[in-house]
Design an enzyme around this catalytic site. Structure first.
Site, PDB file in Angstrom:
ATOM      1  N   ARG A 143       2.274 -17.931 -13.416  1.00 30.11           N
ATOM      2  CA  ARG A 143       1.927 -19.101 -14.223  1.00 30.11           C
ATOM      3  C   ARG A 143       2.038 -20.341 -13.351  1.00 30.11           C
ATOM      4  NH1 ARG A 143       6.047 -21.190 -13.339  1.00 30.11           N
ATOM      5  NH2 ARG A 143       5.330 -23.031 -14.407  1.00 30.11           N
ATOM      6  N   GLY A 144       1.600 -21.462 -13.911  1.00 33.98           N
ATOM      7  CA  GLY A 144       1.455 -22.680 -13.125  1.00 33.98           C
ATOM      8  C   GLY A 144       0.026 -22.773 -12.643  1.00 33.98           C
ATOM      9  N   ALA A 145      -0.615 -23.930 -12.852  1.00 32.01           N
ATOM     10  CA  ALA A 145      -2.049 -24.051 -12.573  1.00 32.01           C
ATOM     11  C   ALA A 145      -2.426 -23.637 -11.149  1.00 32.01           C
ATOM     12  CB  ALA A 145      -2.512 -25.476 -12.871  1.00 32.01           C
ATOM     13  N   ARG A 184      -7.179 -17.979 -19.217  1.00 32.07           N
ATOM     14  CA  ARG A 184      -6.464 -19.160 -19.707  1.00 32.07           C
ATOM     15  C   ARG A 184      -7.380 -20.366 -19.536  1.00 32.07           C
ATOM     16  NH1 ARG A 184      -0.347 -20.037 -18.372  1.00 32.07           N
ATOM     17  NH2 ARG A 184      -0.584 -21.079 -20.386  1.00 32.07           N
ATOM     18  N   GLN A 192      10.585 -22.181 -19.719  1.00 34.77           N
ATOM     19  CA  GLN A 192      10.270 -22.190 -18.289  1.00 34.77           C
ATOM     20  C   GLN A 192      11.182 -23.120 -17.501  1.00 34.77           C
ATOM     21  OE1 GLN A 192       7.976 -22.556 -20.772  1.00 34.77           O
ATOM     22  NE2 GLN A 192       5.993 -21.688 -20.204  1.00 34.77           N
ATOM     23  N   ASP A 242      -1.871 -29.331 -15.731  1.00 39.94           N
ATOM     24  CA  ASP A 242      -2.798 -28.211 -15.713  1.00 39.94           C
ATOM     25  C   ASP A 242      -4.242 -28.674 -15.667  1.00 39.94           C
ATOM     26  OD1 ASP A 242      -1.360 -25.356 -16.423  1.00 39.94           O
ATOM     27  OD2 ASP A 242      -0.197 -27.087 -17.064  1.00 39.94           O
ATOM     28  N   ASN A 265      -0.612 -31.069 -19.887  1.00 39.29           N
ATOM     29  CA  ASN A 265       0.520 -30.359 -19.288  1.00 39.29           C
ATOM     30  C   ASN A 265       1.262 -29.638 -20.410  1.00 39.29           C
ATOM     31  OD1 ASN A 265       2.084 -29.758 -16.866  1.00 39.29           O
ATOM     32  ND2 ASN A 265       3.706 -30.970 -17.772  1.00 39.29           N
TER      33      ASN A 265
END
Length: 351
Positions: A49-51, A92, A198, A239, A249
């Protein structure tokens, strides 16, 4: 500080190796992704995860998912390439980096007129370049953000925008790591970041591992902390950043920005220029991903919502540009009015 390798090629090169973030902080485990189904599952379930990180994973995943199709007829291989890319790209919708990286890898392959092996080699080189660029990008964000963190700075962050969210040292946490390298004593308050925690599970884990003092707070404590004068600045990731500077975000970011404005605290966003979306004029046009009910109702096993109660679970919110003090990118620090035209995203050089 030992560098975390959140996403990379497996030693044999036939898989995307990720840190399975669903298991942190209780267990450190890695997962090798080979099929398109595994790549999509890892992205969808937030194992990665994380852009920036999902962009890298998606780009690499296009390659690994096609390795067993190398002997197909070129027309069949090309059709499968488009299918794989579409599946990964749509996993996503909010993070612009995913589509950006997948499209880069696909275009590198389509530019080759040759055997399937040559197409795959071109796509692998492009995916590897994206990873290398991301690592350099993180370092550049850290360098540009360093002047914003004086000695003794107390930073409040939300979600995880550190090494676990990128191919390098992170975005929002990159200036923190640079400050530590420079010998400055800085500390971090990490919002736990509901509903999937997170902040408490990931940000606190990686900061502790790096020797950075970190204190976990519940999301609802941020206002009280600011009122007591215990926060000097906020830094969050993104994001997607619209052309006008609106920022999508993790859900809860908008509320944090409102609180920071009320208390006169700088609110910074740190993100690579690949997160800037020139095709999205403002935040109202950003598609917000809706997540599953059970992430709220029984996210970690225990039932916390009655079965007959509805659940609303957007993954992100949008912070208007006017609440953002500055956007820290790999190209410099941008301030309103935002013009990202020379970045390849929404506009030009920083003022």
């Amino acid at each position: 500080m030992d560098t975390l390798e959140t996403v990379r090629w497996s030693p044999s090169g036939d898989a995307v190796r990720i840190i399975d973030q669903r298991r942190l902080p209780a267990e450190y485990a890695e997962w090798d992704l080979r099929s398109v189904e595994e790549v999509c599952e890892a992205i969808r379930t937030l194992a990665v995860r994380g852009a920036p990180a999902i962009g890298i994973c998606g780009g690499m995943g296009v390659v690994t998912a096609l390795l067993d199709r190398v002997h197909d007829a070129p027309s069949v291989f090309g059709a499968r390439l488009r299918e794989v890319a579409t599946s990964i790209r749509e996993t996503r919708p909010t993070a612009v980096n995913l589509a950006w990286a997948v499209d880069r890898v696909v275009q590198a392959g389509l530019a080759v007129e040759g055997r399937n092996e040559e197409v795959l080699d071109a796509m692998r080189r492009e995916a590897t370049a994206i990873l290398a660029e991301d690592r350099a990008m993180c370092e550049s964000i850290g360098a540009h953000g360093l002047p914003l963190l004086p000695e003794g700075a107390r930073v409040l962050t939300h979600c995880n925008a550190g090494a676990l969210a990128t191919g390098g040292i992170g975005t929002a946490l990159a200036p923190v790591y640079h400050a530590r390298r420079a010998g400055r004593h800085v500390s971090v308050y990490a919002d736990e970041t509901r509903p999937l925690l997170q902040g408490s599970r990931l940000t606190a884990w990686e900061l502790s591992r790096a020797g950075v003092p970190v204190t976990v707070i519940t999301d609802s404590m941020a206002a009280s902390l600011m009122r007591q004068g215990l926060v000097d600045l906020c830094i969050v990731g993104a994001d997607r950043i619209a052309a006008n500077g609106d920022v999508a975000n993790k859900i809860g970011t908008y509320g944090l920005a409102v609180l920071a404005r009320h208390h006169g605290i700088p609110f910074y966003v740190a993100a690579p220029t690949s997160t800037i979306d020139a095709e999205t004029p403002g935040g109202d046009a950003i598609v917000i991903e809706q997540r599953r009910r059970d992430e709220v109702s029984q996210g970690f096993g225990a039932l916390t919502v009655p079965n007959d109660a509805e659940v609303f679970n957007p993954a992100f919110d949008v912070t208007p540009a006017e609440l953002v003090t500055a956007i820290i990118t790999d190209r410099g620090v941008f301030r309103a009015r935002y013009d990202f035209s020379a970045t390849g995203g929404g506009g030009g050089p920083p003022p």
